[in-house]
Write an enzyme that holds these catalytic residues in place. Structure first.
Site, PDB file in Angstrom:
ATOM      1  N   HIS A  12       0.808  -1.217  -0.062  1.00 47.22           N
ATOM      2  CA  HIS A  12      -0.038   0.189   0.137  1.00 47.22           C
ATOM      3  C   HIS A  12       0.967   1.333  -0.063  1.00 47.22           C
ATOM      4  CE1 HIS A  12      -4.083   1.676   0.707  1.00 47.22           C
ATOM      5  NE2 HIS A  12      -3.173   2.696   0.983  1.00 47.22           N
TER       6      HIS A  12
ATOM      7  N   HIS B 229       1.284   5.223  -2.415  1.00 48.93           N
ATOM      8  CA  HIS B 229       0.697   6.126  -3.350  1.00 48.93           C
ATOM      9  C   HIS B 229       1.891   6.934  -3.897  1.00 48.93           C
ATOM     10  CE1 HIS B 229      -3.085   5.552  -1.263  1.00 48.93           C
ATOM     11  NE2 HIS B 229      -2.453   6.047  -0.216  1.00 48.93           N
TER      12      HIS B 229
ATOM     13  N   TYR C  36      -7.543  17.085   0.428  1.00 43.94           N
ATOM     14  CA  TYR C  36      -6.250  17.403   1.188  1.00 43.94           C
ATOM     15  C   TYR C  36      -5.349  17.686  -0.357  1.00 43.94           C
ATOM     16  CZ  TYR C  36      -4.754  12.509  -0.308  1.00 43.94           C
ATOM     17  OH  TYR C  36      -4.583  11.372  -0.978  1.00 43.94           O
TER      18      TYR C  36
ATOM     19  N   ARG D 132     -10.376   0.265  -6.026  1.00 39.83           N
ATOM     20  CA  ARG D 132     -10.569   0.818  -4.735  1.00 39.83           C
ATOM     21  C   ARG D 132     -11.779   1.735  -4.901  1.00 39.83           C
ATOM     22  NH1 ARG D 132      -7.049   5.065  -1.265  1.00 39.83           N
ATOM     23  NH2 ARG D 132      -7.040   4.058   0.783  1.00 39.83           N
TER      24      ARG D 132
ATOM     25  N   ASP E  17       1.689   2.440   3.659  1.00 41.73           N
ATOM     26  CA  ASP E  17       0.920   3.793   3.337  1.00 41.73           C
ATOM     27  C   ASP E  17       1.755   5.219   2.888  1.00 41.73           C
ATOM     28  OD1 ASP E  17      -1.609   5.103   3.172  1.00 41.73           O
ATOM     29  OD2 ASP E  17      -1.514   5.667   5.336  1.00 41.73           O
TER      30      ASP E  17
END
Length: 296
Positions: A36, A38, A55, A130, A252
């Protein structure tokens, strides 16, 4: 690099990923995977952020992410389309194209996507879609059943960013989906509520009875005990006791929507407390991700 004027609005900005990355104290198995992360390009004109977002992130490009993986001893990664790009998966797909052996992807798509585009994504390494219930910009629950039917034949899964305290409202729908189910971030609810929280108990039941997968990730988003995150231990142990073959770990990175990002290496270090044996970590870091994301 600062955001161009066109990318700035009233949404709160978040801090860049921390420069300090602690090297884990334990040896990671060969083929370890971060499931996970990005990536966010520094060219906001070529890859613009959606205006309706929760955000505004700083750049977090592929080179920086791959360097973090190298520093903590992980060879593989899974890129998850961030909500700030909406359904514009181009940057993630461009990165996947450059690293097809090392990376896989989880896309965000809408109901209008064509079969040809899905096939292209699959060829580049996308293995899931997702559904985002918590941040603006993603695709929400309205499209869940339709999208699940579109991707089931590809062998993809559906990944949910959801607070499991509200799982009772959705689990009957999710149980009928024709594809595997993945839940983000240990269920994304306050860790101090503990393993007897009804939503978490429902998560455990679905993991046991329906084979749901869970990402052992995002502990810092749930925890009141920074930076050790020890209050998440009970959650991770309960999940691992229920179905160790359905658990994967994720960093993350780059830790968006925060004013102060955690140390990615310390997040990985917590896994040692959750899974103290080498065999457990082999399963969580290598075997399970290989099955879920189709690593060869």
């Amino acid at each position: 690099m600062s955001h161009p004027k066109s990318a700035i609005d009233s949404t709160p900005s978040c801090a860049p990923p921390g420069a300090e990355v602690t090297v884990p104290s334990f040896v990671l198995p060969t083929g370890a995977c971060d499931t996970h992360a990005h990536v966010i390009c520094d060219d906001f004109e070529r890859y613009p952020l959606v205006s309706d977002r929760s955000y505004t992130p700083p750049p977090a490009p592929e080179g920086l992410y791959l360097d973090v993986l190298r520093r903590i001893g992980i060879q593989r990664g899974v890129l998850v389309q961030p909500s700030v790009y909406g359904t514009d998966n181009r940057y993630m797909l461009d990165v996947l194209k450059r690293h097809q052996e090392q990376l896989r992807g989880v896309a965000v798509i809408n109901e209008q996507i064509g079969d040809e585009e899905l096939a292209k994504m699959h060829a580049l390494g996308v293995r899931g879609v997702r559904i985002n219930v918590l941040f603006r910009g993603g695709v929400n629950l309205d499209a869940m059943e339709h999208l699940a039917n579109r991707v089931a034949d590809l062998g993809w899964h559906m990944q949910f960013l959801i607070d499991v305290r509200y799982l009772s409202e959705l689990e009957a729908r999710i149980a009928k989906l024709p594809c595997p189910v993945v839940i983000d971030h240990l269920g994304h609810f306050p860790a101090h509520l503990g393993v007897k929280e009804p939503g978490f108990e429902a998560l455990l039941r679905n993991v046991s009875e329906h084979g749901w997968w869970v990402k052992l990730s995002g502990a810092y988003r749930l925890s009141d005990q920074q930076p050790e995150y020890a209050d998440t231990d009970a959650l991770a142990h309960a999940l691992l006791d229920t179905a160790p073959e359905r658990m994967v770990w994720g960093s993350d990175w780059p830790h968006v929507a925060l004013e102060s990002p955690p140390d990615t290496g310390l997040l990985l270090e917590r896994l040692h407390a959750w899974a103290p044996s080498e065999r457990q970590r082999q399963r969580i870091l290598v075997d399970n991700p290989a099955a879920l994301y189709d690593f060869k």
